[in-house]
Design a protein around this motif. Sequence first.
Motif, PDB file in Angstrom:
ATOM      1  N   SER A  80      11.513 -28.623  24.164  1.00  0.00           N
ATOM      2  CA  SER A  80      10.582 -27.519  24.461  1.00  0.00           C
ATOM      3  C   SER A  80       9.155 -27.951  24.166  1.00  0.00           C
ATOM      4  CB  SER A  80      10.895 -26.296  23.590  1.00  0.00           C
ATOM      5  OG  SER A  80      12.276 -26.077  23.486  1.00  0.00           O
ATOM      6  N   SER A  81       8.944 -28.549  22.994  1.00  0.00           N
ATOM      7  CA  SER A  81       7.604 -28.974  22.594  1.00  0.00           C
ATOM      8  C   SER A  81       7.087 -30.086  23.498  1.00  0.00           C
ATOM      9  CB  SER A  81       7.600 -29.498  21.149  1.00  0.00           C
ATOM     10  OG  SER A  81       8.240 -28.586  20.298  1.00  0.00           O
ATOM     11  N   GLY A  82       8.002 -30.778  24.143  1.00  0.00           N
ATOM     12  CA  GLY A  82       7.622 -31.843  25.075  1.00  0.00           C
ATOM     13  C   GLY A  82       7.333 -31.304  26.463  1.00  0.00           C
ATOM     14  N   ILE A 126      24.141 -30.831  21.223  1.00  0.00           N
ATOM     15  CA  ILE A 126      24.035 -29.567  21.965  1.00  0.00           C
ATOM     16  C   ILE A 126      22.780 -28.839  21.477  1.00  0.00           C
ATOM     17  CG2 ILE A 126      25.090 -27.313  22.388  1.00  0.00           C
ATOM     18  CD1 ILE A 126      27.831 -28.594  21.810  1.00  0.00           C
ATOM     19  N   TYR A 127      21.961 -28.390  22.394  1.00  0.00           N
ATOM     20  CA  TYR A 127      20.724 -27.684  22.033  1.00  0.00           C
ATOM     21  C   TYR A 127      20.931 -26.191  22.304  1.00  0.00           C
ATOM     22  CZ  TYR A 127      15.574 -26.885  21.991  1.00  0.00           C
ATOM     23  OH  TYR A 127      14.292 -26.457  21.727  1.00  0.00           O
ATOM     24  N   ASN A 128      21.036 -25.423  21.213  1.00  0.00           N
ATOM     25  CA  ASN A 128      21.257 -23.973  21.333  1.00  0.00           C
ATOM     26  C   ASN A 128      19.949 -23.230  21.095  1.00  0.00           C
ATOM     27  OD1 ASN A 128      22.791 -21.543  21.540  1.00  0.00           O
ATOM     28  ND2 ASN A 128      22.820 -21.373  19.296  1.00  0.00           N
ATOM     29  N   ASN A 154      20.189 -26.136  16.354  1.00  0.00           N
ATOM     30  CA  ASN A 154      20.298 -24.686  16.450  1.00  0.00           C
ATOM     31  C   ASN A 154      18.959 -23.985  16.299  1.00  0.00           C
ATOM     32  OD1 ASN A 154      22.104 -22.366  16.748  1.00  0.00           O
ATOM     33  ND2 ASN A 154      21.084 -21.791  14.844  1.00  0.00           N
ATOM     34  N   SER A 155      18.446 -23.499  17.429  1.00  0.00           N
ATOM     35  CA  SER A 155      17.164 -22.784  17.405  1.00  0.00           C
ATOM     36  C   SER A 155      17.346 -21.284  17.573  1.00  0.00           C
ATOM     37  CB  SER A 155      16.227 -23.334  18.497  1.00  0.00           C
ATOM     38  OG  SER A 155      15.782 -24.619  18.158  1.00  0.00           O
ATOM     39  N   SER A 156      18.587 -20.796  17.438  1.00  0.00           N
ATOM     40  CA  SER A 156      18.765 -19.335  17.474  1.00  0.00           C
ATOM     41  C   SER A 156      18.248 -18.782  16.145  1.00  0.00           C
ATOM     42  CB  SER A 156      20.240 -18.979  17.672  1.00  0.00           C
ATOM     43  OG  SER A 156      20.983 -19.339  16.523  1.00  0.00           O
ATOM     44  N   ASP A 165      11.294 -23.262  12.486  1.00  0.00           N
ATOM     45  CA  ASP A 165      10.603 -23.920  11.367  1.00  0.00           C
ATOM     46  C   ASP A 165      10.330 -22.937  10.224  1.00  0.00           C
ATOM     47  OD1 ASP A 165      10.593 -25.703  13.407  1.00  0.00           O
ATOM     48  OD2 ASP A 165       8.426 -25.875  13.589  1.00  0.00           O
ATOM     49  N   GLU A 166      10.142 -21.667  10.597  1.00  0.00           N
ATOM     50  CA  GLU A 166       9.834 -20.641   9.603  1.00  0.00           C
ATOM     51  C   GLU A 166      11.022 -20.385   8.664  1.00  0.00           C
ATOM     52  OE1 GLU A 166       9.688 -20.491  12.850  1.00  0.00           O
ATOM     53  OE2 GLU A 166       7.901 -19.448  13.577  1.00  0.00           O
ATOM     54  N   GLN A 167      12.212 -20.860   9.054  1.00  0.00           N
ATOM     55  CA  GLN A 167      13.427 -20.614   8.256  1.00  0.00           C
ATOM     56  C   GLN A 167      14.022 -21.902   7.727  1.00  0.00           C
ATOM     57  OE1 GLN A 167      16.246 -18.600  10.755  1.00  0.00           O
ATOM     58  NE2 GLN A 167      14.874 -16.922  11.237  1.00  0.00           N
ATOM     59  N   GLY A 175      11.681 -29.665  14.636  1.00  0.00           N
ATOM     60  CA  GLY A 175      10.768 -28.534  14.770  1.00  0.00           C
ATOM     61  C   GLY A 175       9.490 -28.832  15.519  1.00  0.00           C
ATOM     62  N   GLY A 176       8.999 -27.794  16.192  1.00  0.00           N
ATOM     63  CA  GLY A 176       7.800 -27.906  17.021  1.00  0.00           C
ATOM     64  C   GLY A 176       6.504 -27.883  16.232  1.00  0.00           C
ATOM     65  N   THR A 177       6.555 -27.450  14.967  1.00  0.00           N
ATOM     66  CA  THR A 177       5.306 -27.466  14.185  1.00  0.00           C
ATOM     67  C   THR A 177       5.288 -28.594  13.150  1.00  0.00           C
ATOM     68  OG1 THR A 177       6.063 -25.913  12.472  1.00  0.00           O
ATOM     69  CG2 THR A 177       5.054 -24.954  14.437  1.00  0.00           C
TER      70      THR A 177
END
Length: 309
Positions: free
Chosen positions: A49-51, A138-140, A168-170, A197-199, A213-215
């Motif tokens: 996603s970040s890419g 697997i990218y969730n 897991n990004s859910s 990233d917040e979790q 993570g994207g950040t």
Amino acid sequence: MSKLDKYRGIIPAFYACYDEEGNVSGERVQALTQHFIDKGVKGVYVNGSSGECIYQSVEERKLIIENVMAAAKGKLTVINHVACNNTKDSVELAKHSESVGVDAIASIPPIYFRLPEYSISAYWNAISNAAPNTDFVIYNIPQLAGTALTMSLFAEMMKNPRVIAVKNSSMPTQDIQMFKSAGLAAKDDFVVFNGPDEQFVAGRAIGADGGIGGTYGVMPELFLKLNELVEAGEKGKACELQYAINEIIYKMCSSRANMYAVAKEILRTNDNVNIGGVREPLENLQEADVVIAHEAAEMVKAAKERYLA
Ligand SMILES: CC(=O)N[C@@H]([C@@H](O)[C@H](O)[C@H](O)CO)[C@@H](O)CC(=O)C(=O)O
């Protein structure tokens, strides 16, 4: 020592690197890769996603991973996200990934049409079969992909010996525990990456082996420290640093521009790494967004002074 240990740790989601005309820049991809090597992270997650992968051609994505590999030279674990939303192009990227020697390939489910689970597993297995010597992740990310990884789909995918992890990004951290438990019931070893990233602290506490993570890219040192605190069982200090990181992320997300445009401005400001803007239809920075990005850059510096001393 498990052969999956190379995936355990802090793995920044790699940003798209463009030149001043908005074309993919191999030189800037190499510079960003070197930057991450210098910061001491475990690996990179490329073309996710970040890419900005959904806005790029197959040829551009090949160019990106080739340049990451040229700079990484075995110093980073490299996971390349190859999903293109059609089997043919994804298979082509999977084959190419194996030919350049990535550690793992990853894929979201196909988006737009709501496909039955047997079509999603067939899609993932076709991609994985095209890279028979490469691990598969697997990218969730149901909030963006529109399809969630269910436990029945997960169980089906566990039959593929190359499936070694879920990114897991859910949002429910409980999902991490479910994939981790079911993964370990099916295989000797299994990795789950925390996505939000917040979790990070919560994700690690419930079973994540590390995070993608994207950040992370704008503050890798802070996430490395956070991971260290988690591993040392320093819950209070870990939560304090997580809260400081979250304030930075909230600041980044408060911009009208896309968050990755803000991230790139922070990198330019704090680290002198210039990787251009974001590709339309993502919003680039306007004047007010530059102010926000510079405030976030200052927050990163202040947090480093406070928590890394
Ligand atoms: C929904 C979303 O974009 N999630 C991000 C997070 O890193 C996210 O940017 C961060 O938690 C800030 O909200 C990652 O999970 C995505 C990611 O790592 C990638 O593929 O680039």
